[in-house]
Each structure stands twice: as structure tokens, then as C-alpha cells.
Motif scaffolding. Structure first.
Motif, short mmCIF file in Angstrom:
data_model
loop_
_atom_site.label_atom_id
_atom_site.label_comp_id
_atom_site.label_asym_id
_atom_site.label_seq_id
_atom_site.Cartn_x
_atom_site.Cartn_y
_atom_site.Cartn_z
N ALA A 70 0.82 -1.22 0.00
CA ALA A 70 0.00 0.00 0.00
C ALA A 70 0.85 1.26 0.00
CB ALA A 70 -0.98 0.01 1.17
N ARG A 71 1.99 1.20 -0.69
CA ARG A 71 2.89 2.34 -0.78
C ARG A 71 2.77 3.01 -2.14
NH1 ARG A 71 7.61 2.14 1.92
NH2 ARG A 71 7.79 4.30 1.18
N VAL A 72 3.22 4.27 -2.22
CA VAL A 72 3.43 4.92 -3.51
C VAL A 72 4.57 4.17 -4.20
CG1 VAL A 72 4.15 7.03 -4.67
CG2 VAL A 72 2.64 7.15 -2.67
N PRO A 73 4.36 3.64 -5.41
CA PRO A 73 5.37 2.74 -6.02
C PRO A 73 6.76 3.33 -6.13
CG PRO A 73 3.31 2.57 -7.20
CD PRO A 73 3.13 3.69 -6.23
N SER A 74 6.90 4.59 -6.54
CA SER A 74 8.24 5.16 -6.70
C SER A 74 8.96 5.28 -5.37
CB SER A 74 8.15 6.53 -7.39
OG SER A 74 7.42 7.44 -6.60
N GLN A 75 8.22 5.58 -4.30
CA GLN A 75 8.84 5.67 -2.98
C GLN A 75 9.28 4.29 -2.50
OE1 GLN A 75 5.97 7.63 -0.49
NE2 GLN A 75 6.13 9.58 -1.58
N ALA A 76 8.42 3.29 -2.69
CA ALA A 76 8.78 1.93 -2.30
C ALA A 76 9.99 1.44 -3.09
CB ALA A 76 7.59 1.00 -2.48
N ILE A 121 13.47 0.13 -1.56
CA ILE A 121 13.88 -1.25 -1.85
C ILE A 121 15.26 -1.27 -2.48
CG2 ILE A 121 13.41 -3.21 -3.38
CD1 ILE A 121 10.39 -2.62 -2.90
N GLU A 122 15.51 -0.39 -3.45
CA GLU A 122 16.81 -0.36 -4.11
C GLU A 122 17.91 0.04 -3.14
OE1 GLU A 122 16.08 2.24 -7.41
OE2 GLU A 122 15.33 0.62 -8.68
N ASP A 123 17.61 0.95 -2.22
CA ASP A 123 18.59 1.34 -1.22
C ASP A 123 18.93 0.17 -0.30
OD1 ASP A 123 20.19 3.42 0.15
OD2 ASP A 123 18.78 3.10 1.79
N LEU A 124 17.91 -0.55 0.16
CA LEU A 124 18.14 -1.72 1.01
C LEU A 124 18.92 -2.80 0.25
CD1 LEU A 124 17.65 -3.23 3.68
CD2 LEU A 124 15.46 -4.03 2.72
N ALA A 133 22.19 -7.20 -2.85
CA ALA A 133 21.20 -7.97 -3.62
C ALA A 133 20.91 -7.27 -4.93
CB ALA A 133 19.92 -8.14 -2.81
N ALA A 134 20.73 -8.05 -5.99
CA ALA A 134 20.44 -7.49 -7.32
C ALA A 134 18.95 -7.22 -7.45
CB ALA A 134 20.90 -8.46 -8.40
N VAL A 135 18.64 -6.06 -8.03
CA VAL A 135 17.24 -5.69 -8.29
C VAL A 135 17.03 -5.65 -9.79
CG1 VAL A 135 15.44 -3.95 -7.95
CG2 VAL A 135 17.18 -4.29 -6.19
N ARG A 136 16.00 -6.30 -10.27
CA ARG A 136 15.66 -6.26 -11.69
C ARG A 136 14.22 -5.79 -11.84
NH1 ARG A 136 16.12 -12.76 -11.64
NH2 ARG A 136 14.06 -13.26 -10.79
N VAL A 137 13.78 -5.63 -13.07
CA VAL A 137 12.42 -5.20 -13.35
C VAL A 137 11.61 -6.40 -13.80
CG1 VAL A 137 10.99 -3.76 -14.85
CG2 VAL A 137 13.13 -2.86 -13.93
N ASN A 138 10.45 -6.62 -13.19
CA ASN A 138 9.61 -7.76 -13.57
C ASN A 138 8.67 -7.39 -14.71
OD1 ASN A 138 7.60 -6.23 -12.38
ND2 ASN A 138 7.34 -7.56 -10.61
N TRP A 139 7.74 -8.24 -15.04
CA TRP A 139 6.87 -8.05 -16.20
C TRP A 139 6.03 -6.78 -16.10
CZ3 TRP A 139 1.55 -7.69 -16.23
CH2 TRP A 139 0.93 -7.95 -15.00
N SER A 140 5.69 -6.37 -14.89
CA SER A 140 4.84 -5.20 -14.71
C SER A 140 5.63 -3.90 -14.57
CB SER A 140 3.95 -5.37 -13.48
OG SER A 140 4.72 -5.51 -12.29
N GLY A 141 6.98 -4.00 -14.66
CA GLY A 141 7.82 -2.82 -14.52
C GLY A 141 8.17 -2.50 -13.09
N ASP A 142 7.94 -3.43 -12.18
CA ASP A 142 8.19 -3.20 -10.76
C ASP A 142 9.42 -3.97 -10.30
OD1 ASP A 142 5.85 -1.56 -9.93
OD2 ASP A 142 4.75 -3.26 -10.75
N PRO A 143 9.99 -3.61 -9.13
CA PRO A 143 11.20 -4.28 -8.65
C PRO A 143 10.96 -5.76 -8.34
CG PRO A 143 10.83 -2.22 -7.48
CD PRO A 143 9.59 -2.50 -8.26
#
Length: 329
Positions: A67-73, A77-80, A86-96
Motif C-alpha cells: 500500500a505504498r506509492v510505487p516510486s517511494q517503495a 527497496i533499491e537502497d536496502l 542484492a540485485a534488483v531487476r524489473v519484472n513483467w509489470s515494470g516493478d522491482p
């Protein structure tokens, strides 16, 4: 955990619905708490999906995920992930998506309540999440159990950006209710639809086999239900009144589709709350009957459209499905 242990962990049986596939895959939505359990063979839990609106809040380290604003989340997440290597990639919906954590983020439209207690869409999307076991983490949405719950193979893939055409950049189409949308006339065959759009080849096609668990290569006739035309910004939806596909509805995409107006009100790419307000004012000014679409938007009685919202980054904008006389809304 097996399904019985999940029920016990949730405090006993809960209201919900479920489906079971022929290969043993199974999912159960525990509706009253906004959680879906995804099970593999042997009814062992392999995934948990948390609803954006109804699900419990879930924290990863100090990061709230739901229930977060996606850009803030995404930023948190990327900072953590950087802190933990840990590697962060983009999934099918464009989210982390973070395989090391078995987390794949998503979004859903946020809803609120009117003063009268009716649900109404807001002007933004908020985050949801899918959590999976280690064996599914490298490709969650390619795993059989997850596909039984949410098969995204034929959906439009996002790069993580959601560009929106301005009204000046859009073509402008006329609309004849229950007859035609721009050059598309209800009753056209799929080939006639493509020809009417200048020979554009569908960027994606959706359909089904006679039974939902059948996949490509299985016995039975595949039935076309939808064509997505990305260049034009529309999707064609087909019905089978005489055993062959004919155009029964057209969705004009909110970010890229042509502009269509009703009573001078732009319907496509609008802020949902402003569109709803304009429709309500028009209904009041002309003493028209009030009807709510399946998605909860107000329209004049007898106007056969469904007003939906699509994602544009953190925001939501309107897109509309126009239907023929015999299409069920």
C-alpha cells in the motif's frame, strides 16, 4: 507448510475462493484478509500474494512494502538491496523484483469510499507483492503454480516507464454507441479489424483452450479473445455469436490510445476523479439516470461503456471499453 498448516496459522478456515489445476497446482484466496496462498504439488505452500488494498502490511527490514506509492517503495527497496548486495531487476509489470529475497512487487488501483459509502477509484496506484520460495525466485511468473494463479505470458510487458501521450499527440476518433469506435465496426472479423487499423499486426493476442488449465500443445481448439494493437493504442475483444470471432468490444488504452469524447468530456487519459466529477455534473445538468459501471464509475443510464483506470507511473488515468449491444458488461 501444507494447506492445513496454513489454515491453522491463519487462525482457522477463512472465507475465500480457490482453483485447482490438473497438474496439482492450486491457489486459495483468503478474501477476508487480502492474502492468496499459492500451492505446488502435494499442496505445499510455494508463494504468497498480498493485496494492495486489503492485505496485511509487510515489512522487509525497515521498508514497508504494501500500500505504498510505487516510486517511494522502489527507492527504499533499491537502497536496502544496495546495502545487502542484492540485485534488483524489473519484472513483467515494470516493478522491482529481487530473486535473493523471493520478492516480486506489483501495483493495483487504490480505492476509497464516497460520502454515501460507495467504492470509488482514486487517482493513483499502490503497491502489492508476491513472495515465493527459493526454487521459484529466479523466475516467479514463469513457474507453474504462479501461472495458475496469474498467467502474464500474453500481457503487455512494461520496461518500468509509463509514457503518456498528450491530448495533442493523440488522434481523435468518433464513436457511434453500440455500432463503431473510430474505424472499427462491431461485428468485424479479426482480419477486418487489422485491415481497418492500416494492417497493424497485433503486438499481443490472448485466448484460451476449452479448459483453463490446458496449455499450448494440449488437445482442443484455441479460442482467440483479444488482440492488442500497441501502435494504435487499442485492444479488440471478440465474441462468438455464430462460432467464429467477431468484434464485440474495443478498449482504448489510457496512455496511448486515441481521444474520444462524450458530450464534450474527454474520456481517455483523464484523471479518474475529474472524469467522474464531469460525468456526474453532466448527468445532473441534463437530468439523466445514473448508472455505475462494473468498475464503479458513474455514467448516464443506458450508456454502454466501462470506464477503467490504468497505470501511469504512480498515477492512474482513464481508459474506456466501448461495447456492442449484445456484449455483457
Amino acid at each position: 507448510m501444507d494447506s492445513d498448516e496454513v489454515v491453522a496459522a491463519l487462525g482457522g478456515p477463512r472465507a475465500g475462493n480457490s482453483q485447482v489445476a490438473a497438474d496439482g497446482g492450486h491457489w486459495m484466496r483468503y478474501q477476508d484478509i487480502g492474502v492468496t496462498g499459492i500451492y505446488g504439488p502435494g499442496m505445499l505452500l510455494v508463494g504468497v500474494a498480498i493485496d494492495a488494498m486489503e492485505g496485511p502490511l509487510v515489512r522487509l527490514g525497515q521498508v514497508e512494502l504494501i500500500a505504498r506509492v510505487p516510486s517511494q517503495a522502489r527507492a527504499e527497496i533499491e537502497d536496502l538491496a544496495r546495502q545487502e548486495g542484492a540485485a534488483v531487476r524489473v519484472n513483467w509489470s515494470g516493478d522491482p523484483e529481487i530473486a535473493a529475497w523471493g520478492v516480486s512487487m506489483g501495483t493495483a488501483l487504490e480505492y476509497g469510499l464516497t460520502a454515501e459509502g460507495y467504492p470509488e477509484p482514486k487517482d493513483r496506484v499502490i503497491t502489492s507483492a508476491l513472495f515465493v520460495s527459493a526454487e521459484l525466485a529466479e523466475a516467479p511468473y514463469e513457474a507453474g503454480p504462479v501461472m495458475h494463479w496469474c498467467d502474464v505470458r500474453e500481457r503487455e510487458k512494461s520496461s518500468g516507464s509509463w509514457p503518456v501521450k498528450t491530448n495533442q499527440e493523440r488522434s481523435h476518433w468518433d464513436w457511434s454507441p453500440q455500432k463503431a469506435v473510430g474505424p472499427l465496426r462491431f461485428g468485424m472479423t479479426p482480419q477486418q479489424v487489422a485491415d481497418a487499423l492500416g494492417g497493424e499486426v497485433p503486438a499481443g493476442r490472448q485466448g484460451h483452450y476449452p479448459y483453463w488449465w490446458w496449455r499450448s500443445g494440449a488437445a482442443g481448439q484455441w479460442t482467440l479473445t483479444d488482440d492488442r494493437f500497441e501502435k494504435t493504442g487499442v485492444s479488440a475483444h471478440y465474441s462468438y455469436p455464430e462460432g467464429h470471432p467477431v468484434l464485440g468490444a474495443v478498449t482504448v488504452h489510457g496512455r496511448t490510445g486515441p481521444q474520444i469524447t462524450y458530450a464534450g468530456i474527454p474520456l481517455i487519459g483523464a484523471t479518474p476523479s475529474r472524469l467522474d466529477a464531469a460525468m456526474l455534473q453532466h448527468i445532473e445538468n441534463h437530468d439523466l439516470g445514473l448508472h455505475f459501471t462494473p468498475s464503479g464509475s458513474p455514467v448516464p443510464a443506458g450508456l454502454r461503456i466501462d470506464v477503467n483506470a490504468t497505470r501511469a507511473g504512480d498515477a492512474a488515468i482513464s481508459e474506456v471499453t466501448f461495447v456492442s449491444a449484445d456484449w455483457e458488461l
